[in-house]
Design a protein around this motif. Structure first.
Motif, mmCIF file in Angstrom:
data_model
loop_
_atom_site.group_PDB
_atom_site.id
_atom_site.type_symbol
_atom_site.label_atom_id
_atom_site.label_comp_id
_atom_site.label_asym_id
_atom_site.label_seq_id
_atom_site.Cartn_x
_atom_site.Cartn_y
_atom_site.Cartn_z
ATOM 1 N N ASP A 162 -9.379 12.612 43.130
ATOM 2 C CA ASP A 162 -10.591 12.514 43.939
ATOM 3 C C ASP A 162 -11.585 11.539 43.314
ATOM 4 O OD1 ASP A 162 -9.530 14.331 45.708
ATOM 5 O OD2 ASP A 162 -10.675 16.044 44.940
ATOM 6 N N ASP A 163 -11.701 11.588 41.983
ATOM 7 C CA ASP A 163 -12.660 10.708 41.302
ATOM 8 C C ASP A 163 -12.251 9.243 41.412
ATOM 9 O OD1 ASP A 163 -14.248 12.834 40.569
ATOM 10 O OD2 ASP A 163 -13.390 13.014 38.553
ATOM 11 N N SER A 164 -10.979 8.952 41.185
ATOM 12 C CA SER A 164 -10.567 7.548 41.249
ATOM 13 C C SER A 164 -10.607 7.024 42.681
ATOM 14 C CB SER A 164 -9.170 7.370 40.641
ATOM 15 O OG SER A 164 -8.197 8.126 41.330
ATOM 16 N N VAL A 165 -10.340 7.889 43.665
ATOM 17 C CA VAL A 165 -10.466 7.486 45.066
ATOM 18 C C VAL A 165 -11.894 7.055 45.358
ATOM 19 C CG1 VAL A 165 -10.504 8.357 47.434
ATOM 20 C CG2 VAL A 165 -8.511 8.778 45.978
ATOM 21 N N PHE A 177 5.606 8.492 43.391
ATOM 22 C CA PHE A 177 5.320 8.764 44.794
ATOM 23 C C PHE A 177 4.891 10.211 45.049
ATOM 24 C CE2 PHE A 177 6.782 9.997 49.073
ATOM 25 C CZ PHE A 177 6.102 9.074 49.844
ATOM 26 N N GLY A 178 5.685 11.160 44.601
ATOM 27 C CA GLY A 178 5.395 12.557 44.901
ATOM 28 C C GLY A 178 4.083 13.032 44.306
ATOM 29 N N ALA A 179 3.794 12.611 43.089
ATOM 30 C CA ALA A 179 2.571 13.053 42.416
ATOM 31 C C ALA A 179 1.317 12.456 43.031
ATOM 32 C CB ALA A 179 2.635 12.700 40.933
ATOM 33 N N ASN A 180 1.416 11.235 43.534
ATOM 34 C CA ASN A 180 0.218 10.502 43.945
ATOM 35 C C ASN A 180 -0.002 10.411 45.446
ATOM 36 O OD1 ASN A 180 -0.285 9.909 41.221
ATOM 37 N ND2 ASN A 180 0.869 8.001 41.304
ATOM 38 N N LEU A 194 -0.755 12.273 48.170
ATOM 39 C CA LEU A 194 -1.921 12.792 48.895
ATOM 40 C C LEU A 194 -3.181 12.025 48.549
ATOM 41 C CD1 LEU A 194 -1.269 16.644 48.807
ATOM 42 C CD2 LEU A 194 -0.752 15.004 50.619
ATOM 43 N N SER A 195 -3.330 11.654 47.282
ATOM 44 C CA SER A 195 -4.527 10.908 46.886
ATOM 45 C C SER A 195 -4.533 9.499 47.460
ATOM 46 C CB SER A 195 -4.629 10.842 45.354
ATOM 47 O OG SER A 195 -4.879 12.120 44.809
ATOM 48 N N VAL A 196 -3.404 8.813 47.408
ATOM 49 C CA VAL A 196 -3.423 7.425 47.871
ATOM 50 C C VAL A 196 -3.552 7.332 49.386
ATOM 51 C CG1 VAL A 196 -2.138 6.614 45.859
ATOM 52 C CG2 VAL A 196 -0.895 7.175 47.965
ATOM 53 N N LEU A 197 -3.160 8.373 50.111
ATOM 54 C CA LEU A 197 -3.366 8.357 51.559
ATOM 55 C C LEU A 197 -4.849 8.299 51.909
ATOM 56 C CD1 LEU A 197 -0.715 10.913 52.886
ATOM 57 C CD2 LEU A 197 -0.649 8.410 53.078
ATOM 58 N N ASP A 198 -5.701 8.778 51.013
ATOM 59 C CA ASP A 198 -7.141 8.753 51.264
ATOM 60 C C ASP A 198 -7.720 7.352 51.212
ATOM 61 O OD1 ASP A 198 -7.290 11.496 51.592
ATOM 62 O OD2 ASP A 198 -7.746 11.878 49.478
ATOM 63 N N ILE A 247 6.169 15.760 52.405
ATOM 64 C CA ILE A 247 5.226 14.760 52.899
ATOM 65 C C ILE A 247 4.444 15.313 54.091
ATOM 66 C CG2 ILE A 247 6.662 12.845 52.117
ATOM 67 C CD1 ILE A 247 7.464 12.397 55.068
ATOM 68 N N PRO A 248 3.167 14.916 54.214
ATOM 69 C CA PRO A 248 2.364 15.321 55.376
ATOM 70 C C PRO A 248 2.694 14.429 56.566
ATOM 71 C CG PRO A 248 1.036 13.998 53.894
ATOM 72 C CD PRO A 248 2.383 14.144 53.240
#
Length: 327
Positions: free
Chosen positions: A200-203, A223-226, A228-232, A253-254
């Motif tokens: 959240d902070d880096s986003v 890919f799996g770890a990141n 949800l964050s990179v989709l933001d 995946i969402p």
């Protein structure tokens, strides 16, 4: 010839043997290379640990797919004019038993690319997996000129080249890193901004930097770890090119969220790249090496007698740059 090989799966110390091995001779369409540098990559260590259970069905394996050396003889159908060429090689142990951890290797002539005089053999041994994977990730969906790319794990072997490819072709680059040392590596490669790994902070930091503009493309090293964050921060219609998902190798995946973003997920495996993509990467690598425009890092060199230590260093994840074996 002197070589290192394994006949069973396990740790490097347990299964790697060093000694005399039958010297290969080139078959039709092949070249024989005196190997002066062999590059160790994570895929080499994973195969040794048993990632491909059928790998040993055809006999022992000489590990490592990347390397560089001099062509000393050629098989039927290959021009004798190739003898004496300095070359770097790729795919030496992909679909084949005998890789570059040996004094000699034979492989298809097309897999041996002329090494510019400005580049040494160590540099050549880094081009196969790290530089070609990065090239595919950056360029497979077209020009990156005037785009903004996020490259996660920018201090890694692939990430470091991805930053350079993107910057040399006109992109703005944001990279992620996990330590002060990794941040410095990303900056050295040319990253415009370096932030912590996706959170959240880096986003928020990225969106502050871009004035709220979303990212065009993401080069993803976990890919799996990141995800949800990179989709933001990825724009609608954007692309994620990913070459690894070690933290979660079978991520959920969402789907609905991603579908409504109309994004492309690009899976990149250097071994399975289309031939045209390999040839384009080889041409671009040759140009960059000829112009001394790539920064190539050697973390450590080992003699063939210490190949187990070389594999262990790669597995530790603590090496900035490539690990080289000198057969």
């Amino acid at each position: 010839m002197k070589a290192a090989w394994y006949s069973s799966f396990g740790t490097a110390e347990e299964v790697l043997k060093i000694g005399e091995f039958e010297t290969p001779e080139p078959e039709a369409g092949e070249v024989k290379i005196r190997v002066y540098a062999s590059g160790v990559n994570p895929s080499d260590t994973k195969k040794r640990l048993g990632a491909n259970s059928a790998l040993l069905d055809d006999g022992p394996v000489i590990p490592n797919s990347d390397g560089a050396g001099e062509i000393v003889s050629v098989g039927e159908g290959v021009s004798p004019s190739r003898i004496g060429e300095r070359v770097w090689v790729y795919n030496a142990q992909y679909g084949r038993q005998l890789g570059t951890s040996a004094e000699y290797v034979c492989l298809p002539s097309d897999y041996a690319i002329i090494l510019p005089e400005s580049a040494d053999y160590n540099t050549g041994a880094m081009m196969g997996i790290p530089a070609m994977t990065a090239h595919r990730c950056v360029f497979t969906d077209g020009s990156v000129a005037d785009q903004t790319l996020l490259i996660t794990g920018g201090a890694g072997r692939v990430g470091y080249y991805a930053i350079q490819w993107a910057k040399h072709h006109g992109a703005a680059v944001i990279a992620t890193a996990s330590s002060a040392g990794s941040r410095e590596q990303c900056k050295n490669a040319g990253a415009d901004l370096v932030v912590d790994h996706p959170s959240d902070d880096s986003v928020r930091e990225i969106l502050d930097y871009t004035d709220g503009k979303k990212i065009d493309r993401i080069i993803e090293g976990d890919f799996g770890a990141n995800l949800l964050s990179v989709l933001d921060i990825l724009k609608t219609g954007g692309t994620i090119a990913t070459y690894s998902s070690m933290t979660d190798m079978n991520p959920s995946i969402p789907f609905v969220r991603m579908m409504f973003m109309d994004i492309t997920i690009r899976m990149v495996l250097v071994y399975a790249m289309p031939q045209a993509a390999k040839e384009q990467a080889a041409r671009d690598i040759t140009t960059m090496l000829s112009q001394n425009r790539l920064d190539n890092r050697v973390a450590k060199e080992y003699s063939l007698d210490h190949i187990a230590s070389a594999h262990a260093l790669i597995e530790s994840g603590k090496a900035y740059g490539s690990v080289i074996i000198k057969p």
